[in-house]
Enzyme design. Structure first.
Site, PDB file in Angstrom:
ATOM      1  N   ASN A 163       0.851  -1.194   0.000  1.00  0.00           N
ATOM      2  CA  ASN A 163       0.000   0.000   0.000  1.00  0.00           C
ATOM      3  C   ASN A 163       0.885   1.241   0.000  1.00  0.00           C
ATOM      4  OD1 ASN A 163      -1.762   2.103   0.539  1.00  0.00           O
ATOM      5  ND2 ASN A 163      -2.994   0.894   1.950  1.00  0.00           N
ATOM      6  N   CYS A 174      -4.258   3.378  -3.057  1.00  0.00           N
ATOM      7  CA  CYS A 174      -4.473   1.951  -2.817  1.00  0.00           C
ATOM      8  C   CYS A 174      -5.461   1.353  -3.800  1.00  0.00           C
ATOM      9  CB  CYS A 174      -4.928   1.715  -1.378  1.00  0.00           C
ATOM     10  SG  CYS A 174      -6.192   2.834  -0.814  1.00  0.00           S
ATOM     11  N   HIS A 176     -11.266   1.952   2.238  1.00  0.00           N
ATOM     12  CA  HIS A 176     -10.307   0.903   1.905  1.00  0.00           C
ATOM     13  C   HIS A 176     -10.754   0.201   0.628  1.00  0.00           C
ATOM     14  CE1 HIS A 176      -7.031  -1.770   2.662  1.00  0.00           C
ATOM     15  NE2 HIS A 176      -7.807  -2.836   2.634  1.00  0.00           N
ATOM     16  N   ASP A 234      -6.083  -7.965  -0.842  1.00  0.00           N
ATOM     17  CA  ASP A 234      -6.205  -6.830   0.077  1.00  0.00           C
ATOM     18  C   ASP A 234      -4.815  -6.224   0.260  1.00  0.00           C
ATOM     19  OD1 ASP A 234      -6.708  -5.032   2.057  1.00  0.00           O
ATOM     20  OD2 ASP A 234      -7.566  -6.456   3.476  1.00  0.00           O
TER      21      ASP A 234
END
EC number: 3.4.19.12
Length: 1102
Positions: free
Chosen positions: A218, A223, A464, A481
């Site tokens: 990240n 992101c 996110h 992720d």
């Protein structure tokens, strides 16, 4: 939930869902604790999706890495439970999970007991960086009827401060212990937890091992870029084409294709998360760009555009269009006349509206829905005029890879900001789209398979991003992720990302898909073809591996840096030409740098230095540069023989880097085997010589000498004459250069050195010059004055205040200069008159011009620069004037708008007399602008607020009364001929402004219009249309209203005759603004945000 929150806990006896809460483990057990029965995991071998065989086999061998499990915990002698008890651990995602049970009391009923039931995660870990999001069902088993078991759901992010989560008052104690209820049997109660956990962060999670894939680090607010890059990486046909792009001659720091090749190669071969900083650096992004949260569609589009352009002329040209491009036709069909307009367009993605839509099929139906153009929205069909028509789009072709952008972020006019739509929106795993094509192909139906789901959790202000990918198109999903990749179920990837409210706490309301990628079923094997090492050009592999080798070497050097020190060698040729104090300028000198082990000996270093420099050891001598207490830095003696076994760090006194003057034999004599003369450190001293020439105001380096300390000054004069090229016995004046701003004359030549020089040491400097009467005519006749001038010398950067980010130019000045001397020097550089310059101080707190300097400023340049730090660049600002500064200082700067004869506005700055009136301002304006040929030649000053004219200022009004403000603007314009003389009985100048529907939303250029009592409003409309130069068809859409006190009343254009009283303030309300004439029409000019830097389009610069 903390203890204060527990006070608000709902009654467990009513069996309502109370809020989940966390609770710290209560220490201590009873003397006779209840016995615990450890039940085995019920479904420990849960089904897990496949991946690479190695990862799958590893996971089968070790069930601790599973994503979900159900485990039970039976507490015996439950009625005697008095302290919290923990179950043995059950491992999920390789983290220990435990059931925690304890007796509690209701906060609002302190005498009523309840059962506390919590799920604990990784509580015994010392780490503070781990986290794991999980959903769980907490259940007390009913041994009579499992359907009557009591359960509650939790969803929580577990981390070191909140490592347990559950319910203080899960159930009433009386209900659990009531034998009739079926929860207790033989004083035993069984607790069960089903936990489903995401892959943890901050722990040793091996994504490659468990999935066969790795994640991306990240990098900050980019992101979402990680999700896009993973999506493009798993578009295998694109990845192959990217590898084939020729990048042999590309700049490694600027080439986008090379950076993309690097990311793809590392994703394919690395065992650890891959960084993207080199990729964003190749974009040419500045810091702000890198952290601005743009739409993923925008980044996808510009990135693919960039790659597509770089592919042109190569063997992979056309790959991007082949994969992502579809075709559609936009049409408009008139209903009453035979007229149709078709426009074919290419598209690379489709934006689907989701507001009010149940699923993706409804969005497609809405996308191709026919729009009726009628009423005020008729279509301009050229010679047919305005016509009722139908407008729509039809898909001609759909691409192999279909990018669907779900419009979850939309502009809300009520709040004037973007909002996120979290409504439920369903999308299928298989998507048939034949019904939306203009023409279908029975041999190749438009059936699509879901390949990627890009998901956002959070609101419009942040959140996110993750992506769920179906890498092989076989329904086996992984969750990406950022740096963590994990297996997931099809339900997690699809249904859980529909969005909307759900009673199931495992689905968070703000978590939903914002982009989908589908692959045409007939093209699946082609798009997802295997990419092997044979598909990567060998030269690319070698280049990337060499980069990795160099990075590893640099990393090793950084890790071992504490073992090494730098030694900076300065040779004597660096002293030549130096015009300042000491022997050289530290910022300009060119060192020869050696990396040396701190614990290596001086002897080892001398040997290495000898070999590197090409001189035998008896032809070199080391003199470390030593900082003296007076701020100077001079060479000092280093005894090679006595100190040979000492370490470098010891000799340098921990100075790093350590600077050493390397004395060598004259290169011309070195070949003959000449050696350096002996130096007796106890009786000799090394001195440096400089010669000052007053005529050229310069210093000349004359080398160094060894001489006995007992030597007299007079004995050195012949050497000085010889070194300077003077005739022997030339009369010389000698000075000792002690320190900056201290140069002392040597008066007595018949004394020894230790008495003539202050604190005699190796490295002392003697400056000499001819004793010539003609020197008195020089600007700096002596070395003493030269060094004094040098001490006050300062480089100042002068930047033009009127040019943003002007780099300026550097002028060398003296700190002792006054204002006029500075102005004269700068004026010579600019080839202008000093009196036509104005100077400004630099702001101390930020880089920019501050207050102006008056021409009679009495301080010196030192006073102006006193707030700058010693090594900070000194900067002043200036602007060139059209009048002398003495006159200019009696004027004020007045920014305003000039409305020219073409009805266009431009910003101007005028300089009227600061004590003058509006008339003076208007006269200054006449000098600065060009007036119309057929106009009155008279000007007026208007005041404008919110795009409305609120007043005309009288010519005798003082300028002091016109204070600027951000909420208002001053405008100067030429008075039209028909407005010079107004019949106040029958005529009026009325304010006209533009608005659209809401009168508070004014825009555009307001103006004054002359109206006559009783004239038909159609005449007024003609004058407005002529003034604004608007076509008839466009002007027909205008509505007209009289606006008073924030309310508007539309005018009947065919019936209304002008009544001046309608535009006068109401009686008794003279303080309120006059009514104005409003033009209601759509604002075609783009609305600019006050925060324009946030609206800057994303752009790849390379």
């Amino acid at each position: 939930m903390n203890h204060q929150q527990q006070q608000q806990q709902q009654k467990a006896g009513e069996q309502q869902l109370s809020e989940p809460e966390d609770m710290e483990m209560e220490a201590g057990d009873t003397d006779d604790p209840p016995r615990i029965t450890q039940n085995p995991v019920i479904n420990g071998n849960v089904a897990l999706s496949d991946g690479h065989n190695t990862a799958e086999e590893d996971m089968e061998d070790d069930t601790s890495w599973r994503s979900e499990a159900t485990f039970q915990f039976t507490v015996e002698r439950f009625s005697r439970l008095s302290e919290s008890v923990l179950s043995p651990p059950c491992f999920v995602r390789n983290l220990p999970w435990k059931i925690m049970v304890m007796p509690r009391f209701y906060p609002d009923r302190p005498h009523q007991k309840s059962v506390g039931f919590f799920l604990q995660c990784n509580a015994e870990s010392d780490s503070t960086s781990w986290s794991c999001h999980a959903q769980a069902v907490l259940k007390i088993i009913n041994y009579r009827d499992d359907e009557k078991s009591f359960s509650r759901r939790i969803s929580h992010l577990f981390f070191h401060k909140e490592n347990d989560w559950g319910f203080s008052n899960f159930m009433a104690w009386s209900e659990v212990t009531d034998p009739e209820k079926g929860f207790i049997d033989d004083d035993k109660v069984t607790f069960e937890v089903f936990v489903q956990a995401d892959a943890p962060h901050g722990v040793a999670w091996d994504s490659k091992k468990h999935t066969g894939y790795v994640g991306l680090k990240n990098q900050g607010a980019t992101c979402y870029m990680n999700s896009l890059l993973q999506t493009l990486f798993f578009t295998n046909q694109l990845r192959k084409a990217v590898y084939m792009m020729p990048t042999e001659g590309d700049d490694s720091s600027k080439s986008v294709p090379l950076a993309l090749q690097r990311v793809f190669y590392e994703l394919q071969h690395s065992d650890k998360p891959v960084g993207t900083k080199k990729l964003t650096k190749s974009f040419g992004w500045e810091t702000l760009d890198s952290f601005m949260q743009h739409d993923v569609q925008e980044l996808c589009r510009v990135l693919l555009d960039n790659v597509e352009n770089k592919m042109k002329g190569t063997c992979v040209e056309g790959t991007i269009p082949k994969l992502f491009r579809g075709k559609m036709v936009s049409y408009i069909q008139c209903k009453e006349v035979d007229y149709r307009s078709d426009r074919r367009e290419d598209y690379y993605d489709i934006q689907l509206s989701i507001k009010g839509k149940k699923n993706i099929f409804e969005s497609f139906v809405d996308y191709v829905a026919v729009e009726q153009l009628d009423g005020d929205n008729k279509y301009d069909a050229g010679e047919h005029g305005l016509q009722e028509a139908e407008k729509g789009v039809k898909f001609l072709t759909l691409p192999p890879v279909l990018h669907l952008q779900l419009m979850r972020f939309m502009y809300d006019p009520q709040t004037d900001q973007n909002i996120k739509i979290n409504d439920r929106f369903e999308f299928p795993e298989q998507l048939p789209l034949d019904e939306f094509l203009q023409k279908t192909d029975p041999k190749d139906p438009a059936n699509y398979i879901l390949h990627a789901v890009l998901v956002h959790s959070g609101d419009n202000h942040g959140g996110h991003y993750v992506v769920y990918l179906n890498p092989k198109g076989d329904g086996k999903w992984c969750k990406f992720d950022d740096d963590v990749v994990s297996r997931c179920t099809k339900e997690e990837a699809i249904e859980h990302n529909y969005g909307g409210h759900d009673d199931d706490l495992s689905v968070r309301h703000c978590t939903n898909a914002y982009m989908l990628v589908y692959i045409r079923e007939s093209k699946l094997s082609e798009v997802l073809q295997a990419v092997t090492d044979h598909d990567i050009p060998q030269q690319l592999v070698e280049r990337l591996q060499e980069e990795k080798r160099i990075e590893a070497q640099k990393r090793k050097e950084r890790q071992e840096a504490h073992l090494y020190m730098q030694v900076q060698i300065v040779a004597e040729d660096q002293f030549c030409g130096h015009q300042g104090n000491d022997m050289y300028d530290e910022e300009k000198v060119k060192y020869t740098v050696f990396k040396v082990l701190k614990n290596s000996s001086l002897a080892e270093f001398v040997q290495s230095l000898s070999q590197t420099m090409g001189f035998p050891q008896d032809q070199i001598r080391l003199w470390p540069m030593q900082a003296r207490s007076n701020g100077t830095k001079r060479p000092a003696m280093l005894d090679n023989e006595a100190d040979g076994n000492k370490t470098m760090i010891e000799l340098s006194d921990n100075e790093n880097p350590w600077t050493i003057f390397l004395e060598t034999v004259d290169p011309e004599l070195a070949a003959s085997g000449a050696t350096l003369p002996k130096f007796d450190k106890d009786h000799d001293v090394m001195l440096f010589l400089k010669m000052y020439d007053p005529k050229t105001r310069s210093l000349n380096y004359c080398g160094h000498i060894y001489t006995p300390i007992s030597c007299k000054i007079r004995d050195l004069l012949p050497v000085m004459c010889d070194r300077a090229g003077f005739i022997q016995d030339t009369s010389l004046i000698l000075y000792e250069e002690v320190k900056p701003n201290l140069t002392e004359r040597i008066q007595d030549y018949d004394v020894s050195l230790d008495k003539a020089l202050d604190e005699l040491m190796d490295g002392d400097i003697i400056v000499f010059q001819k004793d010539d009467p003609e020197n008195d005519n020089s600007e700096l006749p002596t070395a003493k004055e030269y060094f004094r001038d040098l001490y006050h010398r300062v480089d100042v950067i002068f930047c033009d205040k009127t040019i943003p980010n002007d780099p300026g130019f550097v002028v060398t000045l003296s700190n002792r200069m006054n204002y006029f001397q500075v102005a004269k020097t700068v004026a010579q550089r600019l080839n202008t008159d000093p009196m036509l310059l104005q100077f400004f101080k630099s702001q101390g707190y930020r880089d920019g011009p501050g207050n102006p300097l008056r021409h009679n400023y009495e301080g010196t340049l030192r006073d102006l620069l006193q707030f700058f730090k010693p090594r900070q660049p000194k900067k002043l600002y200036y602007q060139q004037l059209k009048m002398k500064i003495t006159d200019f200082e009696n004027r004020r700067s007045f920014k305003c708008i000039w409305l020219n004869s073409q009805f266009r506005e431009e910003e101007i700055t005028l300089y009227p007399d600061k004590h003058g009136c509006v008339r003076d301002l208007l006269e200054e304006c006449k000098k600065a602008v060009e007036l119309g040929e057929k106009a009155s030649g008279k000007l007026r000053l208007l005041e404008i607020v919110s795009y409305k004219i609120i007043g005309v200022h009288q010519e005798d009004e003082l300028l002091e009364c016109l204070s600027p403000a951000t909420s208002r603007t001053f405008r100067i314009e030429e008075i039209p001929l028909d407005q010079v003389d107004i019949d106040k009985e029958n005529e009026m100048l009325v304010t006209v402004a533009h608005f659209h529907k809401e009168v508070f939303g004014t825009f555009g250029i307001p103006f004054l219009l002359r109206i006559h009592q009783g004239e038909h409003f159609r005449e007024v409309m003609k004058r407005i249309q002529s003034l604004l130069d608007i076509q008839e068809k466009e002007f027909e859409k205008f509505k007209f209203a009289i606006v008073m006190m924030g309310r508007h009343q539309y005018i009947n254009e065919d019936e209304y005759e002008v009544n001046l009283k309608d535009f006068e303030p109401q009686p008794g309300n003279m303080s309120h603004p006059r009514p104005w004439l409003g033009l209601d029409h759509f604002n075609k000019a783009p609305k600019r945000s006050r925060y324009t830097y946030l609206e800057k389009a994303i752009k790849i610069h390379n």
